[in-house]
Design an enzyme around this catalytic site. Structure first.
Site, PDB file in Angstrom:
ATOM      1  N   ARG A 177      -5.905   0.457   4.302  1.00  0.00           N
ATOM      2  CA  ARG A 177      -4.848   1.075   3.495  1.00  0.00           C
ATOM      3  C   ARG A 177      -4.505   0.256   2.256  1.00  0.00           C
ATOM      4  NH1 ARG A 177      -2.905  -0.833   8.426  1.00  0.00           N
ATOM      5  NH2 ARG A 177      -0.926  -1.946   8.561  1.00  0.00           N
ATOM      6  N   GLU A 190      -1.016  -7.172   7.478  1.00  0.00           N
ATOM      7  CA  GLU A 190       0.326  -6.887   7.981  1.00  0.00           C
ATOM      8  C   GLU A 190       0.652  -7.818   9.153  1.00  0.00           C
ATOM      9  OE1 GLU A 190       3.071  -6.490   7.601  1.00  0.00           O
ATOM     10  OE2 GLU A 190       3.712  -4.398   7.632  1.00  0.00           O
ATOM     11  N   HIS A 205       0.830  -1.219   0.000  1.00  0.00           N
ATOM     12  CA  HIS A 205       0.000   0.000   0.000  1.00  0.00           C
ATOM     13  C   HIS A 205       0.860   1.264   0.000  1.00  0.00           C
ATOM     14  CE1 HIS A 205       1.047   0.765   4.168  1.00  0.00           C
ATOM     15  NE2 HIS A 205       0.950  -0.544   4.347  1.00  0.00           N
ATOM     16  N   HIS A 217       1.181  -5.639   2.472  1.00  0.00           N
ATOM     17  CA  HIS A 217       1.922  -4.840   3.461  1.00  0.00           C
ATOM     18  C   HIS A 217       3.418  -5.166   3.464  1.00  0.00           C
ATOM     19  CE1 HIS A 217      -1.943  -3.638   5.173  1.00  0.00           C
ATOM     20  NE2 HIS A 217      -2.323  -4.815   4.696  1.00  0.00           N
TER      21      HIS A 217
HETATM   22  C1  DG2 Z   1       4.404  -1.227   8.759  1.00  0.00           C
HETATM   23  C2  DG2 Z   1       5.730  -1.912   8.566  1.00  0.00           C
HETATM   24  O1  DG2 Z   1       3.457  -1.950   8.049  1.00  0.00           O
HETATM   25  O2  DG2 Z   1       6.635  -1.447   9.476  1.00  0.00           O
HETATM   26  O3  DG2 Z   1       3.277  -2.168  10.636  1.00  0.00           O
HETATM   27  O4  DG2 Z   1       4.394  -0.313  10.978  1.00  0.00           O
HETATM   28  O5  DG2 Z   1       3.360  -2.093   5.516  1.00  0.00           O
HETATM   29  O6  DG2 Z   1       1.267  -1.926   6.821  1.00  0.00           O
HETATM   30  O7  DG2 Z   1       2.821   0.046   6.656  1.00  0.00           O
HETATM   31  P1  DG2 Z   1       2.689  -1.452   6.719  1.00  0.00           P
HETATM   32  C3  DG2 Z   1       3.996  -1.242  10.248  1.00  0.00           C
HETATM   33  P2  DG2 Z   1       8.158  -1.950   9.572  1.00  0.00           P
HETATM   34  O8  DG2 Z   1       8.154  -3.412   9.863  1.00  0.00           O
HETATM   35  O9  DG2 Z   1       8.833  -1.604   8.249  1.00  0.00           O
HETATM   36  O10 DG2 Z   1       8.700  -1.127  10.711  1.00  0.00           O
END
Ligand code: DG2
Length: 249
Positions: A62, A89, A11, A183
């Protein structure tokens, strides 16, 4: 052609990516910049002539927004769609809602890197009464014991790959060009599988927001060559920015 087309798309920048907060399963929306990245992703798809026949997304807003914006740009809003929590994620446990730079300062670079990028060290569990918990979110009501309270990347591989096998590869085998909108870490799990990256080396892989990553797969549903970002320069800059996130002020 005798190759199968797979497009992976993280995203666009979310409001919490912008604020440098750990997000995980917290359902934040795209930032204005993120919506622009999604539009650009759709332009890149249209320009490349790689038009998705079916969309797979996570259950997070997202990723869904990103797919809608990109597909609208490519004039493909009408394609079939399937959504699954298995593409969500990585659940970031008790880190959800915390500032990445503050967390790095408080726990030190080693612990920070273990939590963020190790294959098998999950953050502490998130309590069900936290404002950042998904324990009472209706969209996950049917998950029962599957609902995570924290996850490491290994856990994500374990819950994502069954969906890859049962739902995504059949669409590829049917000859469809498949778009997967997900993600940073759920896509790291899939790329680890596709590229055969070791548990140690996966720590170095960062996925930029909003840039389509294209694979051509063979009959065995494994890549015929390396994945190709449709805008390689922007992808390299974006991946470096993700890697440096803890240091951002
Ligand atoms: C990010 C990835 O997930 O963070 O969960 O903070 O892709 O949904 O924005 P996304 C989060 P990092 O593992 O790169 O810190």
């Amino acid at each position: 052609s005798d190759a199968y087309n797979l497009i992976l798309l993280r995203h666009g920048q979310s409001l919490w990516n912008q604020e440098n907060l750990f997000t995980g399963w917290v359902d934040v929306r795209l930032s204005e910049q993120g919506a622009g990245e999604a539009k650009r992703a759709g332009e890149l798809l249209a320009e490349s002539g790689l038009l998705p026949d079916i969309l797979h997304t996570s259950l997070l807003t997202r990723a869904i927004q990103t797919a809608n914006i990109a597909l609208e740009e490519a004039d493909r809003l009408w394609i079939d769609v399937k959504r699954s929590w298995r593409l969500n994620e990585r659940h970031y446990g008790a880190l959800q809602g915390l500032d990445k730079a503050e967390t790095l300062a408080k726990f030190g670079p080693e612990q920070f890197q273990l939590w963020r990028r190790s294959f098998d060290v999950p953050p502490p569990v998130l309590a069900d009464d936290s404002p950042w918990s998904q324990a009472h979110d209706v969209r996950y009501a049917n998950l029962g014991e599957d609902l995570p309270r924290t996850e490491c990347l290994s856990d994500v591989v374990d819950r994502m790959l069954p969906y890859w096998e049962s739902d995504i590869t059949p669409d590829l085998r049917a000859g469809k060009t498949v778009l997967v909108t997900a993600h940073g870490n759920s896509l790291r799990a899939l790329v680890k599988h596709l590229d055969g990256i070791s548990d140690a080396d996966i720590a170095e892989l960062n996925i930029p927001t909003g840039i389509p990553l294209v694979y051509r797969l063979g009959e065995d549903m494994m890549p015929l060559g390396p994945g190709r970002y449709l805008d390689p320069e922007a992808a390299a800059a974006g991946a470096a920015a993700v890697a440096a996130q803890g240091n951002k002020k």
